[in-house]
Write a protein that holds these residues in place. Sequence first.
Motif, PDB file in Angstrom:
ATOM      1  N   THR A   1      -7.330  12.436  -6.919  1.00  0.00           N
ATOM      2  CA  THR A   1      -8.153  11.233  -7.067  1.00  0.00           C
ATOM      3  C   THR A   1      -9.505  11.669  -7.613  1.00  0.00           C
TER       4      THR A   1
ATOM      5  N   LYS B   1     -11.209   6.705   5.243  1.00  0.00           N
ATOM      6  CA  LYS B   1     -10.960   5.304   5.616  1.00  0.00           C
ATOM      7  C   LYS B   1     -10.467   4.525   4.417  1.00  0.00           C
ATOM      8  N   ARG B   2      -9.526   3.634   4.673  1.00  0.00           N
ATOM      9  CA  ARG B   2      -9.090   2.652   3.682  1.00  0.00           C
ATOM     10  C   ARG B   2      -8.953   1.333   4.409  1.00  0.00           C
TER      11      ARG B   2
ATOM     12  N   SER C   1      -1.562  13.349  -6.499  1.00  0.00           N
ATOM     13  CA  SER C   1      -2.372  14.053  -5.507  1.00  0.00           C
ATOM     14  C   SER C   1      -3.836  14.219  -5.886  1.00  0.00           C
TER      15      SER C   1
ATOM     16  N   THR D   1      -8.287  -2.755   4.478  1.00  0.00           N
ATOM     17  CA  THR D   1      -7.592  -3.782   3.710  1.00  0.00           C
ATOM     18  C   THR D   1      -8.072  -5.179   4.069  1.00  0.00           C
TER      19      THR D   1
ATOM     20  N   LEU E   1       0.868  -1.179   0.000  1.00  0.00           N
ATOM     21  CA  LEU E   1       0.000   0.000   0.000  1.00  0.00           C
ATOM     22  C   LEU E   1       0.903   1.227   0.000  1.00  0.00           C
ATOM     23  N   VAL E   2       0.729   2.101  -0.968  1.00  0.00           N
ATOM     24  CA  VAL E   2       1.613   3.246  -1.158  1.00  0.00           C
ATOM     25  C   VAL E   2       0.816   4.535  -0.984  1.00  0.00           C
ATOM     26  N   ASP E   3       1.381   5.500  -0.316  1.00  0.00           N
ATOM     27  CA  ASP E   3       0.759   6.806  -0.126  1.00  0.00           C
ATOM     28  C   ASP E   3       0.801   7.567  -1.447  1.00  0.00           C
ATOM     29  N   GLU E   4      -0.382   7.865  -1.995  1.00  0.00           N
ATOM     30  CA  GLU E   4      -0.478   8.542  -3.291  1.00  0.00           C
ATOM     31  C   GLU E   4       0.248   9.881  -3.282  1.00  0.00           C
ATOM     32  N   GLN E   5       0.053  10.661  -2.212  1.00  0.00           N
ATOM     33  CA  GLN E   5       0.676  11.981  -2.113  1.00  0.00           C
ATOM     34  C   GLN E   5       2.205  11.877  -2.136  1.00  0.00           C
ATOM     35  N   ALA E   6       2.728  10.876  -1.460  1.00  0.00           N
ATOM     36  CA  ALA E   6       4.180  10.721  -1.357  1.00  0.00           C
ATOM     37  C   ALA E   6       4.836  10.464  -2.713  1.00  0.00           C
TER      38      ALA E   6
ATOM     39  N   HIS F   1      -9.515  11.827   2.574  1.00  0.00           N
ATOM     40  CA  HIS F   1      -9.565  10.374   2.667  1.00  0.00           C
ATOM     41  C   HIS F   1      -9.896  10.030   4.117  1.00  0.00           C
TER      42      HIS F   1
END
Length: 155
Positions: A64, A143-144, A62, A146, A53-58, A141
């Motif tokens: 979605t 909640k995510r 940015s 898994t 799982l990768v942080d999109e912002q990082a 964001h």
Amino acid sequence: MDEKDRRILACLQADGRMSNQELADRVNLSPSPCLRRVRQLENSGVIQGYTALVDEQAVGLSVTAFVRVRLQVHSTESVNTFERAIAGMDAVLDCYVMTGSADFLLRVLVESLKDYEEFVRYQLHAVPYVASIDTSFAYGHVKRATVFPRLKASD
């Protein structure tokens, strides 16, 4: 699939990098039977793979966008054409077939609004049979998850 298999799946969904020994301890099995169960879940296609799982912002993604697409006609040809085109678009992370006013819901991830505009103009508009495109942008964001709801097991 029994309760042990469900617990194995829940543990792996929560942390796919845990060792077989740690997994076996968490589900109260010895390592060999635990590994056999994991291999069986993999071989049967229940476990389809492992990922990070990768942080999109990082990584600079940015924006979605959730994109509702309606097709002009609902024929086998139009649906297959659309689905093949979407499968080749890297910016589309998910594509769902929907009920209601939209035929498809896309989750699109891009670097900027300009990139989203280019995605729509040069990729999505190029797909035959698209009648309408309606976009909502996520600005937060909450909640995510898994781990699937049916798999959650008490420790």
